[in-house]
Write a protein that holds these residues in place. Structure first.
Motif, PDB file in Angstrom:
ATOM      1  N   HIS A   1     -17.337  -1.640  -5.106  1.00 58.03           N
ATOM      2  CA  HIS A   1     -16.429  -1.109  -4.114  1.00 58.03           C
ATOM      3  C   HIS A   1     -15.583  -2.204  -3.458  1.00 58.03           C
ATOM      4  O   HIS A   1     -14.414  -1.999  -3.177  1.00 58.03           O
ATOM      5  N   ARG A   2     -16.228  -3.347  -3.174  1.00 57.04           N
ATOM      6  CA  ARG A   2     -15.494  -4.429  -2.501  1.00 57.04           C
ATOM      7  C   ARG A   2     -14.329  -4.927  -3.346  1.00 57.04           C
ATOM      8  O   ARG A   2     -13.268  -5.245  -2.809  1.00 57.04           O
ATOM      9  N   ALA A   3     -14.518  -5.004  -4.645  1.00 57.90           N
ATOM     10  CA  ALA A   3     -13.439  -5.467  -5.527  1.00 57.90           C
ATOM     11  C   ALA A   3     -12.259  -4.497  -5.497  1.00 57.90           C
ATOM     12  O   ALA A   3     -11.094  -4.924  -5.495  1.00 57.90           O
ATOM     13  N   VAL A   4     -12.551  -3.222  -5.457  1.00 50.76           N
ATOM     14  CA  VAL A   4     -11.483  -2.214  -5.401  1.00 50.76           C
ATOM     15  C   VAL A   4     -10.712  -2.355  -4.095  1.00 50.76           C
ATOM     16  O   VAL A   4      -9.479  -2.348  -4.087  1.00 50.76           O
ATOM     17  N   VAL A   5     -11.442  -2.512  -2.995  1.00 53.57           N
ATOM     18  CA  VAL A   5     -10.801  -2.657  -1.683  1.00 53.57           C
ATOM     19  C   VAL A   5      -9.939  -3.919  -1.658  1.00 53.57           C
ATOM     20  O   VAL A   5      -8.817  -3.906  -1.139  1.00 53.57           O
ATOM     21  N   ALA A   6     -10.428  -4.991  -2.243  1.00 48.00           N
ATOM     22  CA  ALA A   6      -9.688  -6.258  -2.236  1.00 48.00           C
ATOM     23  C   ALA A   6      -8.454  -6.210  -3.135  1.00 48.00           C
ATOM     24  O   ALA A   6      -7.405  -6.768  -2.790  1.00 48.00           O
ATOM     25  N   ALA A   7      -8.557  -5.557  -4.273  1.00 50.73           N
ATOM     26  CA  ALA A   7      -7.461  -5.561  -5.248  1.00 50.73           C
ATOM     27  C   ALA A   7      -6.386  -4.511  -4.972  1.00 50.73           C
ATOM     28  O   ALA A   7      -5.229  -4.687  -5.372  1.00 50.73           O
ATOM     29  N   ALA A   8      -6.737  -3.453  -4.298  1.00 49.17           N
ATOM     30  CA  ALA A   8      -5.825  -2.317  -4.136  1.00 49.17           C
ATOM     31  C   ALA A   8      -4.494  -2.650  -3.456  1.00 49.17           C
ATOM     32  O   ALA A   8      -3.441  -2.225  -3.944  1.00 49.17           O
ATOM     33  N   PRO A   9      -4.478  -3.376  -2.344  1.00 53.25           N
ATOM     34  CA  PRO A   9      -3.174  -3.613  -1.692  1.00 53.25           C
ATOM     35  C   PRO A   9      -2.173  -4.337  -2.605  1.00 53.25           C
ATOM     36  O   PRO A   9      -1.010  -3.933  -2.685  1.00 53.25           O
ATOM     37  N   GLY A  10      -2.608  -5.361  -3.291  1.00 51.36           N
ATOM     38  CA  GLY A  10      -1.706  -6.089  -4.186  1.00 51.36           C
ATOM     39  C   GLY A  10      -1.214  -5.227  -5.332  1.00 51.36           C
ATOM     40  O   GLY A  10      -0.022  -5.239  -5.667  1.00 51.36           O
ATOM     41  N   LEU A  11      -2.125  -4.477  -5.936  1.00 49.06           N
ATOM     42  CA  LEU A  11      -1.739  -3.584  -7.029  1.00 49.06           C
ATOM     43  C   LEU A  11      -0.784  -2.501  -6.530  1.00 49.06           C
ATOM     44  O   LEU A  11       0.223  -2.202  -7.178  1.00 49.06           O
ATOM     45  N   ALA A  12      -1.074  -1.955  -5.363  1.00 46.27           N
ATOM     46  CA  ALA A  12      -0.203  -0.913  -4.809  1.00 46.27           C
ATOM     47  C   ALA A  12       1.204  -1.456  -4.559  1.00 46.27           C
ATOM     48  O   ALA A  12       2.187  -0.774  -4.862  1.00 46.27           O
ATOM     49  N   TRP A  13       1.316  -2.668  -4.051  1.00 47.14           N
ATOM     50  CA  TRP A  13       2.641  -3.249  -3.817  1.00 47.14           C
ATOM     51  C   TRP A  13       3.392  -3.465  -5.116  1.00 47.14           C
ATOM     52  O   TRP A  13       4.591  -3.212  -5.191  1.00 47.14           O
ATOM     53  N   ARG A  14       2.676  -3.934  -6.130  1.00 46.28           N
ATOM     54  CA  ARG A  14       3.345  -4.122  -7.424  1.00 46.28           C
ATOM     55  C   ARG A  14       3.872  -2.797  -7.966  1.00 46.28           C
ATOM     56  O   ARG A  14       4.971  -2.716  -8.510  1.00 46.28           O
ATOM     57  N   LEU A  15       3.074  -1.758  -7.823  1.00 45.79           N
ATOM     58  CA  LEU A  15       3.505  -0.435  -8.275  1.00 45.79           C
ATOM     59  C   LEU A  15       4.702   0.052  -7.465  1.00 45.79           C
ATOM     60  O   LEU A  15       5.682   0.563  -8.024  1.00 45.79           O
ATOM     61  N   ALA A  16       4.634  -0.107  -6.151  1.00 42.98           N
ATOM     62  CA  ALA A  16       5.725   0.353  -5.288  1.00 42.98           C
ATOM     63  C   ALA A  16       7.017  -0.399  -5.593  1.00 42.98           C
ATOM     64  O   ALA A  16       8.095   0.198  -5.613  1.00 42.98           O
ATOM     65  N   GLU A  17       6.908  -1.701  -5.857  1.00 39.58           N
ATOM     66  CA  GLU A  17       8.094  -2.498  -6.194  1.00 39.58           C
ATOM     67  C   GLU A  17       8.758  -2.034  -7.486  1.00 39.58           C
ATOM     68  O   GLU A  17       9.946  -2.229  -7.689  1.00 39.58           O
ATOM     69  N   ARG A  18       7.973  -1.424  -8.346  1.00 40.81           N
ATOM     70  CA  ARG A  18       8.490  -0.940  -9.626  1.00 40.81           C
ATOM     71  C   ARG A  18       8.798   0.558  -9.585  1.00 40.81           C
ATOM     72  O   ARG A  18       8.831   1.217 -10.617  1.00 40.81           O
ATOM     73  N   ASP A  19       8.976   1.090  -8.377  1.00 41.99           N
ATOM     74  CA  ASP A  19       9.307   2.510  -8.171  1.00 41.99           C
ATOM     75  C   ASP A  19       8.227   3.459  -8.677  1.00 41.99           C
ATOM     76  O   ASP A  19       8.534   4.536  -9.192  1.00 41.99           O
ATOM     77  N   HIS A  20       6.987   3.055  -8.511  1.00 40.54           N
ATOM     78  CA  HIS A  20       5.853   3.921  -8.852  1.00 40.54           C
ATOM     79  C   HIS A  20       5.057   4.196  -7.567  1.00 40.54           C
ATOM     80  O   HIS A  20       3.851   3.941  -7.491  1.00 40.54           O
ATOM     81  N   GLY A  21       5.762   4.711  -6.555  1.00 39.37           N
ATOM     82  CA  GLY A  21       5.160   4.939  -5.252  1.00 39.37           C
ATOM     83  C   GLY A  21       3.986   5.893  -5.265  1.00 39.37           C
ATOM     84  O   GLY A  21       2.999   5.681  -4.572  1.00 39.37           O
ATOM     85  N   ARG A  22       4.073   6.952  -6.053  1.00 39.98           N
ATOM     86  CA  ARG A  22       2.959   7.917  -6.116  1.00 39.98           C
ATOM     87  C   ARG A  22       1.702   7.253  -6.668  1.00 39.98           C
ATOM     88  O   ARG A  22       0.603   7.483  -6.168  1.00 39.98           O
ATOM     89  N   GLN A  23       1.873   6.437  -7.694  1.00 38.58           N
ATOM     90  CA  GLN A  23       0.723   5.727  -8.256  1.00 38.58           C
ATOM     91  C   GLN A  23       0.163   4.735  -7.237  1.00 38.58           C
ATOM     92  O   GLN A  23      -1.059   4.567  -7.134  1.00 38.58           O
ATOM     93  N   ALA A  24       1.043   4.111  -6.473  1.00 37.53           N
ATOM     94  CA  ALA A  24       0.589   3.189  -5.433  1.00 37.53           C
ATOM     95  C   ALA A  24      -0.295   3.920  -4.427  1.00 37.53           C
ATOM     96  O   ALA A  24      -1.359   3.418  -4.042  1.00 37.53           O
TER      97      ALA A  24
END
Length: 186
Positions: free
Chosen positions: A1-24
């Motif tokens: 769980h901790r790895a998911v919590v730690a990795a999620a913000p960075g991954l979400a930003w990368r997705l949002a930057e690429r116009d994948h807001g729903r996936q973020a």
């Protein structure tokens, strides 16, 4: 769980930057479940604010303000006044873009609350930023005397920041220089 919590913000930003807001948002929602499973309330508050920003990027102001408000409530229960101020500040940014006068009043209130919390925590640059944004909002609303007073307060707050912290190309330093130039022109 901790790895998911730690990795999620960075991954979400990368997705949002690429116009994948729903996936973020899906990534953040999954991380929220993980944060709740491990009872990490601080991360949960941060993830709620991150989700709010993702909603804002999608143009969903209502969902953004709801998520920021949930982040504020959770941060207040921790208690973490700076984390709550960060979420209030984010919510204010969403609200001040609205043409609705009620939203503008709410944004001003949120900026004042965030600025006070930042000042109390010794975060002068963040407090000055809130005063600056409140001044800009008041100016857009046609309240020029109040706007000028807020700009002067922001200028004074920026000037109170030690020169070594103002002498870089950060966003705060750029705001300080722009505000100083405007004041000097008055």
């Amino acid at each position: 769980h901790r790895a998911v919590v730690a990795a999620a913000p960075g991954l979400a930003w990368r997705l949002a930057e690429r116009d994948h807001g729903r996936q973020a948002i899906e990534v953040i929602d999954g991380a929220l479940m993980s944060a709740r499973a491990i009872d990490d309330r601080a991360s949960e508050a941060d993830l709620l604010a991150t989700r709010a920003t993702a909603y804002d990027l999608l143009g969903e102001a209502g969902a953004a303000t709801d998520s920021f408000a949930a982040s504020v409530r959770l941060a207040e229960r921790l208690p973490d006044p700076v984390r709550a101020a960060d979420a209030r500040h984010g919510e204010a940014i969403v609200r001040l873009r609205s043409d609705n006068p009620h939203e503008s009043v709410e944004a001003l209130s949120l900026l004042d609350a965030a600025g006070a919390a930042y000042a109390e925590a010794g975060l002068a640059e963040r407090a000055a930023e809130c005063a600056h944004e409140a001044a800009a909002l008041l100016g857009r609303l046609g309240s020029y005397d109040a706007s000028r007073q807020r700009y002067v307060a922001a200028r004074d707050a920026y000037l109170a920041i030690p020169e070594v912290l103002r002498a870089d190309d950060s966003v705060d330093a750029q705001k300080y220089r722009a505000l100083k130039e405007r004041h000097d022109a008055l």
